[in-house]
Design a protein around this motif. Sequence first.
Motif, short mmCIF file in Angstrom:
data_model
loop_
_atom_site.label_atom_id
_atom_site.label_comp_id
_atom_site.label_asym_id
_atom_site.label_seq_id
_atom_site.Cartn_x
_atom_site.Cartn_y
_atom_site.Cartn_z
N HIS A 1 0.81 -1.22 0.00
CA HIS A 1 0.00 0.00 0.00
C HIS A 1 0.85 1.28 0.00
CE1 HIS A 1 -3.55 2.45 0.85
NE2 HIS A 1 -2.88 3.04 1.81
N HIS B 1 1.12 4.39 -2.71
CA HIS B 1 1.04 5.85 -2.53
C HIS B 1 2.20 6.53 -3.27
CE1 HIS B 1 -2.39 6.80 -0.05
NE2 HIS B 1 -2.09 5.86 0.84
N SER C 1 -0.91 10.02 6.11
CA SER C 1 -2.26 9.48 5.92
C SER C 1 -2.91 9.31 7.27
CB SER C 1 -2.17 8.16 5.16
OG SER C 1 -1.58 7.19 6.00
N ASP D 1 -6.67 7.03 -0.46
CA ASP D 1 -6.55 5.65 -0.95
C ASP D 1 -7.35 5.43 -2.23
OD1 ASP D 1 -5.00 5.21 1.21
OD2 ASP D 1 -6.50 4.11 2.36
ZN ZN Z 1 -3.27 5.08 2.37
#
Ligand code: ZN
Length: 330
Positions: A107, A111, A131, A297
């Motif tokens: 993840h 980003h 985040s 996201d």
């Molecule tokens: Zn994220």
Amino acid sequence: MILSIESSCDDSSIAITEVASLHIAFHQKISQDAEHSPHGGVVPEIASRLHAVALPRVLAACSSFLPRVRAVAVTHTPGFAITLLEGIAMAHALCLCLHVPLIAAHHLKGHIYSLFLEKPALFPLDVLLVSGGHTLLLHAHCHENCEIVATSLDDSFGESFDKVAKMLGLGYPGGPIIESLAQKGDDARFAFTIPLAHHPNIAFSFSGLKNSVRLAIASLPQPLSEQDKADICASFQRVAVAHLAQQVTRFLRQSRYARFGLVGGASANRLLRESLQTLLDKNGKELLLAPLAFCSDNAAMIGRLGVQSYLLHEFHPLTLCAVARTERVF
Ligand code: ZN
Ligand code: KG4
């Protein structure tokens, strides 16, 4: 084409990315803000159940692309295990049905790839990732080697906005609400202290600042006036951003890379973008930003990462599992 799935937190998202052109042929996400708002933050069990309903709906909307899909990329770490598993289960099923390989997407690396949507990737670079789940400084040496060098000792930047919003009864997610209210406020009214100004290491901390906000709220006549709320938001945001800028300044002294990326849901914050732009201009470095619509996201960033992995034949067996926490190097 690569089909990509993101379900690490509270966004159910699927994208279709063309391998040759990097064009995003399809992207959709269903967010769950309304469902989590009463709780002032994401409830993983609720998020997981909502993914189970939302992901098949988004998949149905892009089913016409399925015959052209050559691999499925899915976020498998970090995030909430029970929400990651919803995306992984769908990815496994798609791989079996379509007879295509599986790509395990990180993840945080996703980003970083939000900086390279529909364009070539530019490594090496340094990155500040802000985040709801993370506040990190990292060296992105290359696609295969991203090294975390500083983290938060407690809350994350985005989470501190969520918690201050909750204290003020403003709803979730707190970031955009606080940012907008701060525009009407006096950012010098509350002299909150910048965290970790004399800490020996580069690091982040937001729990002390959050507590100062709590004490400031308690010291005011109740219920708070709209102006009080706006002044608290402006003062809090000024100090939270100043803290990030101060730690980035220290980090830049030890970094040799000419590019600096700002990513993550909270990188949409305008004051943060402007502060970092000023800082990097002063240091003669280039600031890379993701398009505003792709800071939070999304599966498009996972698809862009997926294309890179596909070209490098980085495939994973269908035993892929969810991993909640990330390694320091990924
Ligand atoms: Zn994220
Ligand atoms: O990256 P993201 O969508 O999800 C996680 O991976 O956590 O980030 C969401 C976080 C939330 O905490 C939200 O309040 C924060 O990003 N955020 C902001 C802003 N927009 C979103 N924080 C500060 N200012 C903003 N404009």
